[in-house]
Scaffold this active site. Sequence first.
Site, PDB file in Angstrom:
ATOM      1  N   ASP A  65       0.846  -1.273   0.091  1.00 32.10           N
ATOM      2  CA  ASP A  65      -0.189  -0.033  -0.039  1.00 32.10           C
ATOM      3  C   ASP A  65       0.989   1.412   0.155  1.00 32.10           C
ATOM      4  OD1 ASP A  65      -2.370  -1.750   0.477  1.00 32.10           O
ATOM      5  OD2 ASP A  65      -2.148  -1.663   2.503  1.00 32.10           O
ATOM      6  N   LYS A 120       2.317   2.262  -5.307  1.00 35.03           N
ATOM      7  CA  LYS A 120       2.947   1.770  -6.473  1.00 35.03           C
ATOM      8  C   LYS A 120       2.179   1.943  -7.620  1.00 35.03           C
ATOM      9  CE  LYS A 120       3.181  -2.339  -4.531  1.00 35.03           C
ATOM     10  NZ  LYS A 120       2.742  -1.949  -3.026  1.00 35.03           N
ATOM     11  N   GLY A 150      -4.029  -3.873  -4.578  1.00 31.28           N
ATOM     12  CA  GLY A 150      -4.991  -2.798  -5.123  1.00 31.28           C
ATOM     13  C   GLY A 150      -4.161  -1.763  -5.550  1.00 31.28           C
ATOM     14  N   HIS A 151      -3.875  -1.638  -6.649  1.00 28.09           N
ATOM     15  CA  HIS A 151      -3.074  -0.356  -7.089  1.00 28.09           C
ATOM     16  C   HIS A 151      -4.086   0.764  -7.617  1.00 28.09           C
ATOM     17  CE1 HIS A 151       0.770  -3.059  -7.868  1.00 28.09           C
ATOM     18  NE2 HIS A 151       0.276  -3.069  -6.572  1.00 28.09           N
ATOM     19  N   GLN A 191       2.462  -5.744  -3.365  1.00 30.87           N
ATOM     20  CA  GLN A 191       2.635  -5.881  -2.030  1.00 30.87           C
ATOM     21  C   GLN A 191       3.791  -5.174  -1.548  1.00 30.87           C
ATOM     22  OE1 GLN A 191       1.630  -9.113  -3.458  1.00 30.87           O
ATOM     23  NE2 GLN A 191      -0.262  -8.212  -3.270  1.00 30.87           N
TER      24      GLN A 191
HETATM   25  P1  IMP Z   1      -2.622 -12.946   1.193  1.00 27.91           P
HETATM   26  O1  IMP Z   1      -1.584 -12.598   0.260  1.00 27.91           O
HETATM   27  O2  IMP Z   1      -4.099 -12.295   0.681  1.00 27.91           O
HETATM   28  O3  IMP Z   1      -2.693 -14.079   1.545  1.00 27.91           O
HETATM   29  O4  IMP Z   1      -2.753 -11.687   2.619  1.00 27.91           O
HETATM   30  C1  IMP Z   1      -1.354 -12.091   3.237  1.00 27.91           C
HETATM   31  C2  IMP Z   1      -1.004 -10.816   4.189  1.00 27.91           C
HETATM   32  O5  IMP Z   1      -0.483  -9.833   3.116  1.00 27.91           O
HETATM   33  C3  IMP Z   1      -2.251 -10.351   4.998  1.00 27.91           C
HETATM   34  O6  IMP Z   1      -1.740  -9.656   6.091  1.00 27.91           O
HETATM   35  C4  IMP Z   1      -2.409  -8.957   3.953  1.00 27.91           C
HETATM   36  O7  IMP Z   1      -3.151  -7.872   4.501  1.00 27.91           O
HETATM   37  C5  IMP Z   1      -1.228  -8.630   3.399  1.00 27.91           C
HETATM   38  N1  IMP Z   1      -1.356  -8.319   1.921  1.00 27.91           N
HETATM   39  C6  IMP Z   1      -1.636  -8.930   0.760  1.00 27.91           C
HETATM   40  N2  IMP Z   1      -1.643  -8.191  -0.272  1.00 27.91           N
HETATM   41  C7  IMP Z   1      -1.593  -6.860   0.039  1.00 27.91           C
HETATM   42  C8  IMP Z   1      -1.389  -5.644  -0.489  1.00 27.91           C
HETATM   43  O8  IMP Z   1      -1.581  -5.502  -1.746  1.00 27.91           O
HETATM   44  N3  IMP Z   1      -1.366  -4.470   0.388  1.00 27.91           N
HETATM   45  C9  IMP Z   1      -1.008  -4.542   1.503  1.00 27.91           C
HETATM   46  N4  IMP Z   1      -1.194  -5.762   2.337  1.00 27.91           N
HETATM   47  C10 IMP Z   1      -1.471  -7.075   1.750  1.00 27.91           C
END
Ligand code: IMP
Length: 423
Positions: free
Chosen positions: A13, A16, A40-41, A224
Amino acid sequence: MAVDLLLGLQWGDEGKGKIVDVLTSKYNIIARFQGGPNAGHTLVFNGKKHVLHTIPSGIFHENKTNLVGNGVVIDPVIFKKELDKLEEQNVDYRKSLLISRKAHIILPTHRLLDAASEASKGKAKIGSTLKGIGPTYMDKTGRNGIRVGDIELADWKDKYRTLADKHEAMIAFYNVDVQYDLQELESEFFKSIEILKSLKFIDSEEYLHQAQKRGESILAEGAQGSLLDIDFGTYPFVTSSNTTAAGACTGLGIAPNKIGEVFGIFKAYTTRVGSGPFPTELFDEDGETMGRVGNEFGATTGRPRRCGWLDLVALRYACQINGVTQLIMMKGDVLSGFKTLKVCTAYNYKGDTIHHLPFNIEEENVTPIYTEMKGWNADLTEMTEASQMPKPLMDYIKFLEKELEIPITIVSVGPDRKQTIIR
Ligand code: IMP
């Protein structure tokens, strides 16, 4: 021509999407290399907000190629929704969007497995976005996954059935309450697969190799952040892919010696969504102000993000792992109005002062050591030149550059494309 990378240096977040959009005019190809619809970009231009999950952030520019690389996991249902939104905006993606045949597909049962796994963990849950990311990467490394190239083959539905049946048995094994109607989910899934099949699938590593030979410029877009990397993040509270620079090599088939600039993005403070340790997290009014002013809600899940001061121990670590050559600081405008700012420059780790990220950063092991700095009060959001910045902000930037030994070349002062200061 070298391939430049753009990566998040914190827990995701960082912004990017906005910066890829700002930099896209300099490149021929924008290529996503990992993650999936957990991302979520957000892009803002002409007064409108756009959120992309799987599609690269260069898609709104004409005459640019946008590639979904082999390291990405695609949920056809979410992908179709993204395409529908692009169509509403009259974006002609058919020419400009390419998909790697080696990208893996998220099945409806992967999402259900994610939910079952999280539910079974109780308090120890990761706080996953529940988009099926973990189970899909598990099938990839377990050598059971279904790839984009598979759906061009006649017998792929047999492979699908075998895998979905196995997933159903696994869901039952978890013995938690996950309600679903698989027939309904599959009906939507197979319809979306047909839409996916209407796009252009390519052997992307060869495509990128030839593009480099032709002298085309490539920007690899990460998702991420580095602290969510499966190897180097705050395991197990991480995502399931390599979000760091090495992930661009494996997620696109780019050789390490072809990497040029590594743009590292960070917020002027820190946020985290989901569970896991966060040494500089604030539970007071300052944290609440950052969340409110910074509109810190997940672009994918809408969950409120946890907020805290900038952590230079973690940021230095991320710069090191990624080989960052240029820093981009986001959301400096959110800190306007704070009388005093704190920056964590070291940790007290079991009684010792340390400057590196240790194995355990839970609060029982680590206490942040802060340097205090003077805040600024000016509204930054209309500024377009570095010379307009208030002195305390310049001092903040210079302090970070000195600590990190990397120049901050872009300062973002608002969500819009235009609210960007190049130094
Ligand atoms: P998952 O990748 O959806 O399994 O999530 C694993 C961890 O990464 C969780 O704590 C999510 O909140 C975090 N996470 C996954 N994708 C994002 C992102 O795009 N932004 C921020 N946190 C993320």
